[in-house]
Design a protein around this motif. Structure first.
Motif, PDB file in Angstrom:
ATOM      1  N   TRP A 174       0.833  -1.201   0.000  1.00  0.00           N
ATOM      2  CA  TRP A 174       0.000   0.000   0.000  1.00  0.00           C
ATOM      3  C   TRP A 174       0.871   1.256   0.000  1.00  0.00           C
ATOM      4  O   TRP A 174       0.579   2.228  -0.716  1.00  0.00           O
ATOM      5  CB  TRP A 174      -0.920  -0.004   1.211  1.00  0.00           C
ATOM      6  N   GLY A 175       1.951   1.237   0.798  1.00  0.00           N
ATOM      7  CA  GLY A 175       2.825   2.405   0.853  1.00  0.00           C
ATOM      8  C   GLY A 175       3.484   2.705  -0.482  1.00  0.00           C
ATOM      9  O   GLY A 175       3.589   3.871  -0.891  1.00  0.00           O
ATOM     10  N   LEU A 176       3.919   1.677  -1.186  1.00  0.00           N
ATOM     11  CA  LEU A 176       4.560   1.891  -2.487  1.00  0.00           C
ATOM     12  C   LEU A 176       3.554   2.389  -3.520  1.00  0.00           C
ATOM     13  O   LEU A 176       3.860   3.279  -4.330  1.00  0.00           O
ATOM     14  CB  LEU A 176       5.211   0.585  -2.958  1.00  0.00           C
ATOM     15  N   ILE A 177       2.347   1.802  -3.513  1.00  0.00           N
ATOM     16  CA  ILE A 177       1.311   2.284  -4.429  1.00  0.00           C
ATOM     17  C   ILE A 177       0.981   3.742  -4.134  1.00  0.00           C
ATOM     18  O   ILE A 177       0.811   4.569  -5.044  1.00  0.00           O
ATOM     19  CB  ILE A 177       0.051   1.399  -4.321  1.00  0.00           C
ATOM     20  N   PRO A 225      -1.654   2.764  13.236  1.00  0.00           N
ATOM     21  CA  PRO A 225      -3.030   3.180  12.912  1.00  0.00           C
ATOM     22  C   PRO A 225      -3.194   4.703  12.863  1.00  0.00           C
ATOM     23  O   PRO A 225      -3.815   5.237  11.949  1.00  0.00           O
ATOM     24  CB  PRO A 225      -3.859   2.564  14.042  1.00  0.00           C
ATOM     25  N   LEU A 226      -2.632   5.423  13.877  1.00  0.00           N
ATOM     26  CA  LEU A 226      -2.760   6.883  13.889  1.00  0.00           C
ATOM     27  C   LEU A 226      -2.010   7.503  12.715  1.00  0.00           C
ATOM     28  O   LEU A 226      -2.492   8.428  12.069  1.00  0.00           O
ATOM     29  CB  LEU A 226      -2.218   7.439  15.212  1.00  0.00           C
ATOM     30  N   GLY A 227      -0.799   6.970  12.449  1.00  0.00           N
ATOM     31  CA  GLY A 227      -0.014   7.504  11.342  1.00  0.00           C
ATOM     32  C   GLY A 227      -0.675   7.261   9.998  1.00  0.00           C
ATOM     33  O   GLY A 227      -0.616   8.104   9.094  1.00  0.00           O
ATOM     34  N   THR A 228      -1.312   6.109   9.843  1.00  0.00           N
ATOM     35  CA  THR A 228      -1.986   5.801   8.580  1.00  0.00           C
ATOM     36  C   THR A 228      -3.147   6.751   8.343  1.00  0.00           C
ATOM     37  O   THR A 228      -3.356   7.234   7.217  1.00  0.00           O
ATOM     38  CB  THR A 228      -2.478   4.349   8.588  1.00  0.00           C
ATOM     39  N   LYS A 236       1.562  11.980   4.412  1.00  0.00           N
ATOM     40  CA  LYS A 236       2.730  11.540   5.182  1.00  0.00           C
ATOM     41  C   LYS A 236       2.413  11.675   6.665  1.00  0.00           C
ATOM     42  O   LYS A 236       1.427  12.331   7.056  1.00  0.00           O
ATOM     43  CB  LYS A 236       3.960  12.389   4.834  1.00  0.00           C
ATOM     44  N   SER A 237       3.255  11.052   7.498  1.00  0.00           N
ATOM     45  CA  SER A 237       3.082  11.165   8.943  1.00  0.00           C
ATOM     46  C   SER A 237       4.425  11.005   9.638  1.00  0.00           C
ATOM     47  O   SER A 237       5.214  10.110   9.313  1.00  0.00           O
ATOM     48  CB  SER A 237       2.104  10.106   9.474  1.00  0.00           C
ATOM     49  N   ILE A 238       4.667  11.883  10.599  1.00  0.00           N
ATOM     50  CA  ILE A 238       5.876  11.790  11.411  1.00  0.00           C
ATOM     51  C   ILE A 238       5.813  10.615  12.376  1.00  0.00           C
ATOM     52  O   ILE A 238       6.838  10.126  12.852  1.00  0.00           O
ATOM     53  CB  ILE A 238       6.089  13.109  12.191  1.00  0.00           C
ATOM     54  N   SER A 241       8.908  16.679   8.315  1.00  0.00           N
ATOM     55  CA  SER A 241       9.107  15.492   7.476  1.00  0.00           C
ATOM     56  C   SER A 241       8.316  14.308   8.004  1.00  0.00           C
ATOM     57  O   SER A 241       7.900  14.274   9.162  1.00  0.00           O
ATOM     58  CB  SER A 241      10.594  15.144   7.391  1.00  0.00           C
ATOM     59  N   GLY A 242       8.123  13.323   7.143  1.00  0.00           N
ATOM     60  CA  GLY A 242       7.397  12.129   7.535  1.00  0.00           C
ATOM     61  C   GLY A 242       7.452  11.062   6.457  1.00  0.00           C
ATOM     62  O   GLY A 242       8.013  11.280   5.376  1.00  0.00           O
ATOM     63  N   LEU A 243       6.893   9.908   6.768  1.00  0.00           N
ATOM     64  CA  LEU A 243       6.825   8.795   5.829  1.00  0.00           C
ATOM     65  C   LEU A 243       5.395   8.623   5.340  1.00  0.00           C
ATOM     66  O   LEU A 243       4.440   9.029   5.999  1.00  0.00           O
ATOM     67  CB  LEU A 243       7.297   7.496   6.496  1.00  0.00           C
ATOM     68  N   ARG A 244       5.253   7.990   4.174  1.00  0.00           N
ATOM     69  CA  ARG A 244       3.924   7.730   3.631  1.00  0.00           C
ATOM     70  C   ARG A 244       3.272   6.504   4.262  1.00  0.00           C
ATOM     71  O   ARG A 244       2.057   6.380   4.295  1.00  0.00           O
ATOM     72  CB  ARG A 244       4.009   7.517   2.117  1.00  0.00           C
ATOM     73  N   ALA A 245       4.092   5.573   4.727  1.00  0.00           N
ATOM     74  CA  ALA A 245       3.589   4.312   5.275  1.00  0.00           C
ATOM     75  C   ALA A 245       4.624   3.788   6.258  1.00  0.00           C
ATOM     76  O   ALA A 245       5.742   4.288   6.325  1.00  0.00           O
ATOM     77  CB  ALA A 245       3.331   3.309   4.147  1.00  0.00           C
ATOM     78  N   PRO A 246       4.274   2.770   7.069  1.00  0.00           N
ATOM     79  CA  PRO A 246       5.234   2.233   8.037  1.00  0.00           C
ATOM     80  C   PRO A 246       6.496   1.706   7.357  1.00  0.00           C
ATOM     81  O   PRO A 246       6.430   1.131   6.265  1.00  0.00           O
ATOM     82  CB  PRO A 246       4.463   1.090   8.715  1.00  0.00           C
ATOM     83  N   ALA A 247       7.628   1.907   8.006  1.00  0.00           N
ATOM     84  CA  ALA A 247       8.899   1.353   7.533  1.00  0.00           C
ATOM     85  C   ALA A 247       9.185   0.115   8.354  1.00  0.00           C
ATOM     86  O   ALA A 247       9.587   0.201   9.509  1.00  0.00           O
ATOM     87  CB  ALA A 247      10.031   2.375   7.683  1.00  0.00           C
ATOM     88  N   ALA A 248       8.946  -1.043   7.776  1.00  0.00           N
ATOM     89  CA  ALA A 248       9.151  -2.295   8.501  1.00  0.00           C
ATOM     90  C   ALA A 248       9.770  -3.320   7.559  1.00  0.00           C
ATOM     91  O   ALA A 248       9.227  -3.564   6.481  1.00  0.00           O
ATOM     92  CB  ALA A 248       7.831  -2.822   9.062  1.00  0.00           C
TER      93      ALA A 248
END
Length: 659
Positions: free
Chosen positions: A12-15, A202-205, A213-215, A291-298
């Motif tokens: 989902w993050g890549l899409i 969940p909150l970041g999504t 994006k979300s910090i 700054s932030g990410l679009r999806a979790p980094a795992a």
């Protein structure tokens, strides 16, 4: 519930990164592609705002996967199906991605379905099982879906919005860096997944859906604090910690396995200050740059972090990693350089503690302790030859008996007929032994009683590589009286009968197994347990049914498992009570439970659970035979194929006669 589905979050993050209106293929949202292009169709923007893939995945796919996994963890596939149905209710009843609702309704669906099935278990007429099972799951799933739609959904939505407001308050007032005071220690105690994927994801999504994006995805996943700590050990550390730190840094930073640095903090707890300050500085940098990410980094690899970084956040994210690394390195270096302790710290013990916190074997622990283990058994504190070996455990009634049996055969086969191998409870030890073998969680207790002995820690009682190291040690210190290459089966059999029958000592195999010890009523060939605790309960209840123990003994079996695992290796676990619970034993007995599907036993697979209640030592001979069965693949296959309790008894009796 989240970790098994991280691949879906990454997809989902890549899409999202590629196809949303501000994605890479839209030139950062500057109108690089027409709104009616195929990119817009996938991303669901422009003329296709209600379609696409991004929205349906975050709204339906990810919560349903979480709900299904939660139900399946409780009650296998049946629980997963009901959990997914229940989750659909909260999804339809809200207008935000319903991760928290899925984490509630999924396990609730599995657990309640399990309880309902138990009501009519064994009472359904033959031929009606499928009808009852399908309709009961469908009806109960419908009820839970309606409950989720009308009751749970609004409650969880309100909670989620309130939590988002709390996070926004922290951001607006510059207090978000303070979350590192809780997050960094929680990571060391293996609460990181609960915090990161249970709360922050969940909150970041939800935030990423609105803002792109979300910090919050970076509060726990930033690899900077761990990298800074490991670099400090690589330069200013001592001994094994210094030597292993560079390799650990590569695994941590590039592989994203953060748990590899946890033992370094557990070894010197004051270093938690370094990772807290490093984490705070990294969060502050991200707040400063927005700054932030679009999806979790795992996993939390720098590669995964950069892949999920929003287009306008690369400078802030990269700086946050650099700043966190630098601050942690500076503080950790200062603490290590001013450390007045003479010893370097026990990294192996810290790694064992880390695994105990985790609840299962660490996939990267060998990177920290493997070199030491491979060097053989150390003999500091002991001089001279080794003739008296004791295998010690908490109660002395099971684990040590089987481990001693395996080790004794190896010792005798190597020609060391002058070496005795016995087993005892740790509480009975005195400083008379040359070598002490214990489970890794009990070694410190054994050292207190046998300070002059060589101590060997194992985590697999059946086929631990440390047994071969012990045999090699005997060859170096004692010399080999009989070359292993010319040892005959007769020699092994003769040697296996040596040893004194002393308290909890396992001796030879010349006694026939007692029929009352492993009675046919104590053998279950179709175990129903799905988890370790359920398997312990099942094995314990068979002991109660036989009249061998009181109910209190079953509780002590769970207590024993919480302190030291009874997993033996080779698909076998032998749950038994604590030494203090022997007053609950009426007579010696064993129970034998076989599972068609392996039970997860602290990360290891178990198909056979043998419950033990040992009032004396008359069960130990049979346990020694059991150990030999599980060292023989053909005998294990016979047990797997056995169709009656009498056949199980016959298999063990045959091995007994051959021993």
């Amino acid at each position: 519930m989240v970790m098994p589905n991280i691949g879906a979050f990454i997809a989902w993050g890549l899409i999202t990164a590629l196809f949303i209106e501000k994605g890479w293929l839209n030139s950062g949202g500057t109108g690089g592609l027409a709104a009616n292009s195929w990119v817009a169709q996938i991303g669901g923007w422009g003329d296709f705002k209600d379609g696409g893939i991004v929205g349906p995945m975050i709204t339906y796919l990810l919560p349903l996967l979480i709900g299904y996994t939660g139900g399946k963890n409780i009650y296998d596939v049946r629980g997963g199906v009901v959990g997914a149905i229940a989750t659909m209710g909260v999804i339809a009843g809200t207008d935000i991605p319903m991760f928290m609702g899925a984490m509630i309704m999924g396990p609730l669906g599995g657990w309640t379905m399990k309880k309902i099935d138990a009501i009519w278990d064994g009472k359904i007429r033959p031929g009606f099982e499928m009808l009852v099972n399908n309709f009961s799951a469908g009806i109960w799933g419908m009820i839970l879906a309606l409950a989720g739609f009308f009751a749970m959904g609004p409650v969880v939505e309100a909670f989620s919005k309130a939590a988002s407001q709390v996070v926004q308050f922290l951001v607006n007032h510059g207090l978000l860096p303070l979350t590192s005071i809780l997050i960094e220690p929680a990571k060391i105690l293996f609460l990181n997944n609960a915090i990161n994927h249970g709360i922050l994801t969940p909150l970041g999504t939800n935030e990423a859906v609105d803002k792109g994006k979300s910090i919050l995805f970076l509060l726990e996943a930033n690899p900077g604090p761990g990298l800074g700590l490991l670099l400090a050990f690589a330069i200013f550390g001592k001994g094994l910690a210094k030597g292993s730190a560079p390799g650990a840094a590569i695994i941590h930073f590039l592989g994203g396995i953060h748990e590899i640095y946890f033992p370094y903090v557990l070894m010197k707890p004051k270093l938690i200050a370094a990772v807290i300050l490093g984490g705070m500085s990294g969060v502050f940098t991200n707040v400063l740059f927005g700054s932030g990410l679009r999806a979790p980094a795992a996993p939390g690899s720098i590669i995964a972090v950069l892949l999920q970084t929003a287009n306008d956040s690369y400078v802030g994210v990269i700086l946050s990693v650099i700043v966190a690394t630098a601050v942690t390195f500076a503080v950790a270096s200062l603490l290590l350089k001013t450390d007045r302790a003479d010893d370097e710290g026990d990294l192996a013990a810290a790694t064992a503690q880390m695994e105990a916190n985790k609840g299962k074997k660490s996939s990267v622990a060998s990177s920290l302790t493997g070199a030491a283990a491979g060097a053989g058994v150390a003999t500091e504190g002991h001089s001279g030859s080794i003739h008296k070996i004791v295998f010690a455990c908490d109660a002395g009634m099971g684990s040590s008996a089987m481990g001693a049996s395996v080790l004794r055969r190896k010792v005798k086969a190597a020609g060391h007929d002058d070496v005795t191998v016995v087993n005892k409870a740790i509480s009975t030890l005195s400083d008379e032994w040359d070598l002490v073998v214990t489970h890794q969680d009990l070694t410190d207790r054994a050292r207190q009683r046998t300070g002059s002995a060589v101590h060997v820690s194992v985590d697999n009682f059946m086929n631990s590589p440390r047994y071969d190291e012990i045999v090699d040690l005997l060859g170096r210190t004692n010399g080999s009286e009989t070359p292993a290459a010319v040892v005959t089966p007769t020699t092994v059999a003769a040697g296996s009968t040596s040893g004194a029958r002393d308290g909890h000592t396992v001796t030879g195999h010349d006694d026939a197994p007692q029929g009352g010890v492993l009675h046919r009523d104590g053998i279950e060939l179709s175990g129903r347990a799905r988890t370790r605790d359920e398997a312990i309960e099942e094995a314990g209840r068979l002991l109660v049914v036989q009249g061998a123990v009181d109910d209190a003994y079953v509780a002590s079996m769970h207590e024993r498992e919480r302190s030291v695992s009874t997993y033996m290796g080779n698909l076998l676990a032998i749950p038994h009570g604590t030494n203090e619970a022997k007053s609950s034993i009426r007579r010696t007995a064993l129970s034998f439970v076989r599972y068609a599907d392996p039970v997860d036993w602290n990360g290891s697979e178990v198909k056979f659970a043998v419950g033990i209640a040992g009032a004396g030592d008359d069960h130990l001979t049979l346990l020694a035979s059991l150990a030999q069965v599980f060292l023989d693949e053909q005998q294990v296959a016979r047990l797997e194929a056995a169709t009656s309790p009498e056949e199980v008894q016959e298999i063990l009796s045959t091995v007994q006669a051959q021993a």
